[in-house]
Enzyme design. Structure first.
Site: not given
Length: 486
Positions: A126, A156, A232
């Protein structure tokens, strides 16, 4: 010793101000061992310097932090202005009228980890999804362009390759995420909110966890180390300095900030995907060849299990690896290679850790007996070929892009992997089919009473002229009949 203990107590009280209880306890244990150990008993003196009573993660950070990078990505997105916003009357009658599209640059910021000396970086999908340009910035402020090697939206994970000459690059070694235990100390390293590289500490709170609101097909490591936006793709590091996870998501109460519940993708899955890239050129996901569901206490009791464990097989794909292994409906898969599973993400993770073509040992429960069987690890079949086609002409499906369904193709577009036939992939805004409000994921079941088996047959059916068209469309498992004038 009697004179030194009051000093030790005052030191602990000072350290305890504003510190977490576990950290104070750690300082106490280190200090106490220093006082009563061989050095203290031999000399009978208090600690000689600060190093003898301090507890610090600095050596781990010095080793790991240089391999954690910042990842920035940019992409162009279309922005359309709603000309009739707030006016339901005009929006109804002019719903097909398009406002001019404008291009706008959208930026994204995240983190990544160098896992190989040739410049291979792992991050979250993402962070770079749809990016036109990607740049990575090292801790020493060197900056490089990079491109995507492979991306896996379901897990992911994405892998980037630095472009150009780089010189020496720091690398973070992969640890064994199966060996970590709940309670182990961990560090989260990343670039939260774009303020620069930051290190937070915590423990492993849980393993094999499903994150609420995060639709991923693997289970996570849960940690209370603070993870915030921008973290992230960053590193979850063990106290031995190895990478045990890739920080991915947090559970929050709407503020967007950390409340002590963060999730990381296990490092063993990263290792498995690197091996897949090296051997296949891309990440290939294993497919069980069966549909399963979680087991709650009621289901466990009905099946004769003494506790809720494993996953219940609901459907078996004909000719798939599950059927060939002897699995059938109402079997319960309780473990893979000796590790218990409790849900589909946990099962997927166990399968994904094995190279394609290898076998795994699956323990099943059937009729009160536990039996081990061997299951081939293989990708979902891609037969028939998608044959993606844009339908055009004087018929109600004008403007639709359609494709043949198969387990592999269905997985890519996110629909039931058991469905067969023809599915809508995209539709043109100006096509006639847009007036019927068809959408991606709709299945074309029949045209004028003739069942649709594949794209070729559908094209042939649409070549004939009809005064009236009768269509059967399946959406969300329910069939709808439409009648359109020719």
């Amino acid at each position: 010793m009697s004179n030194s203990r009051p000093e030790l107590r005052r030191s602990i009280l000072t350290l305890g101000r504003g510190r977490a209880p576990w950290l104070v306890l750690a300082f106490f244990l280190v200090s106490w061992s220093t006082m009563v150990g061989p050095r203290a008993s031999a000399s009978g003196t208090v600690p000689a310097d600060r190093a003898q009573i301090s507890l610090s993660f600095a050596p781990v950070v010095r080793s790991a932090a240089p391999a954690v990078v910042s990842v920035t990505s940019r992409k162009q997105v279309e922005v359309r202005r709603d000309l009739f916003a707030g006016d339901l009357f005009f929006r109804h009658f002019f719903r097909d009228f398009d406002s001019p599209a404008r291009q706008r640059e959208q930026s994204s910021l995240g983190s990544g980890v160098l896992v190989r000396g040739d410049g291979l970086i792992v991050t979250n999908n993402h962070v770079i999804d749809g990016a036109d340009e990607i740049r990575v910035i090292l801790q020493d402020r060197r900056e490089f362009p990079a491109h995507v090697v492979s991306a896996d939206d379901r897990a992911d994970l994405a892998f980037l390759q630095i472009d150009g000459k780089t010189g020496n690059l720091p690398v973070l070694p992969l640890g064994d995420s199966d060996r970590i235990e709940v309670g182990d100390l961990v560090l989260a390293i990343g670039n939260p909110f774009g303020i620069g590289q930051t290190v937070t500490s915590g423990i492993v709170s849980a393993k094999s966890r499903i994150s609420p609101g995060v639709d991923r097909e693997v289970s996570f490591i849960q940690t209370d180390a603070a993870i915030n936006p921008g973290n992230s793709g960053g590193a979850l590091v063990g106290v031995d300095g190895s990478l045990v996870g890739i920080n991915t998501a947090i559970f929050t109460r709407g503020t967007g900030g950390s409340i002590g519940i963060g999730f990381a993708i296990p490092a063993n899955l990263v290792r498995a995907q690197i091996l897949s890239i090296d051997s296949q050129g891309t990440v290939r996901r294993p497919w069980l060849g069966a549909a399963v569901q979680m087991i709650d206490p009621g289901v466990a009791s009905a099946l004769g299990l003494d506790r809720p464990v494993g996953v219940l097989v609901n459907r078996v794909y004909p000719g798939g690896s599950a059927e060939r292994a002897g699995l059938r409906e109402r079997d319960v898969i309780v473990a893979v290679n000796g590790v218990e599973v409790y849900d589909l993400p946990g099962l997927n993770l166990r399968l994904a850790l094995q190279p394609m073509g290898e076998k795994v040992r699956v323990r099943r429960w059937r009729d009160g007996r536990l039996i081990d069987v061997e299951l081939n690890v293989e990708p979902a079949p891609r037969e028939p070929a998608p044959d993606e086609t844009l339908l055009e002409g004087r018929h109600p499906l004008d403007g639709l892009s359609v494709a043949n369904m198969s387990p592999a193709f269905n997985e890519e577009i996110g629909i039931d992997m058991f469905d067969q036939g023809v599915v809508v992939v995209t539709l043109k805004r100006r096509g006639y089919a847009s007036r019927l409000r068809l959408q991606a994921g709709d299945e074309i079941v029949a045209v004028n009473g003739e069942n649709v088996k594949n794209v070729r047959q559908l094209r042939q059916s649409l070549e004939r002229e009809h005064r009236q068209w009768k269509l059967t469309i399946r959406r969300g498992g329910q069939d709808y009949n439409l009648t359109v004038a020719g």
